[in-house]
Design a protein around this motif. Structure first.
Motif, PDB file in Angstrom:
ATOM      1  N   SER A 117       0.731  -1.409  -0.036  1.00  0.00           N
ATOM      2  CA  SER A 117       0.111  -0.023   0.009  1.00  0.00           C
ATOM      3  C   SER A 117       0.765   1.271   0.185  1.00  0.00           C
ATOM      4  O   SER A 117       0.523   2.247  -0.916  1.00  0.00           O
ATOM      5  N   GLU A 118       1.628   1.264   0.943  1.00  0.00           N
ATOM      6  CA  GLU A 118       3.045   2.493   0.885  1.00  0.00           C
ATOM      7  C   GLU A 118       3.560   2.638  -0.193  1.00  0.00           C
ATOM      8  O   GLU A 118       3.687   3.707  -0.996  1.00  0.00           O
ATOM      9  N   ARG A 119       3.749   1.611  -1.006  1.00  0.00           N
ATOM     10  CA  ARG A 119       4.741   1.722  -2.297  1.00  0.00           C
ATOM     11  C   ARG A 119       3.741   2.222  -3.500  1.00  0.00           C
ATOM     12  O   ARG A 119       3.832   2.863  -4.215  1.00  0.00           O
ATOM     13  N   SER A 178       1.074   3.917  -3.196  1.00  0.00           N
ATOM     14  CA  SER A 178       0.771   5.387  -3.007  1.00  0.00           C
ATOM     15  C   SER A 178       2.161   6.412  -3.460  1.00  0.00           C
ATOM     16  O   SER A 178       1.725   7.545  -3.509  1.00  0.00           O
ATOM     17  N   GLU A 179       3.247   5.816  -3.438  1.00  0.00           N
ATOM     18  CA  GLU A 179       4.349   6.508  -3.989  1.00  0.00           C
ATOM     19  C   GLU A 179       4.716   6.677  -5.443  1.00  0.00           C
ATOM     20  O   GLU A 179       5.038   7.706  -6.029  1.00  0.00           O
TER      21      GLU A 179
END
Length: 100
Positions: free
Chosen positions: A94-96, A98-99
């Motif tokens: 998820s973090e990746r 959003s980047e």
């Protein structure tokens, strides 16, 4: 089967032909030893160990195939950690995501 002196065999042990068991080997319940295997003196086979290859003595073995107890216990922990690992993986994805 050739059995050494002062061995202990607990219930439901299966030992195939031509196995050589050293002195003072302890075989806990429900162990199995394949044929043509050598177990070294002072070895301990924990309950439900499956011996598929020769093992040196003076150690404790468990699992299938039988391996040193410390290693086998470590492997038992991994399946319990899968939910935690999946949660961390999803968070990283998820973090990746959003980047980008």
């Amino acid at each position: 089967v050739v059995m050494g002196k002062n061995c202990i065999i607990v219930a439901a042990a299966a030992i195939a032909g031509s196995a050589i068991i050293g002195d003072r080997v302890t075989m806990a319940a429900q162990i199995g030893i394949a044929g043509h295997i050598k177990i070294g003196a002072d070895a301990i086979l924990a309950a439900r160990a499956g011996v598929t290859k020769s093992l040196p003595g003076k150690a404790v073995y468990m699992g299938f195939p039988a391996r040193p107890m410390k290693e086998a216990k470590r492997e038992l922990v991994y399946p319990r950690r899968i939910p935690e690992i999946l949660k961390r993986l999803k968070a990283l994805e998820s973090e990746r995501g959003s980047e980008s």
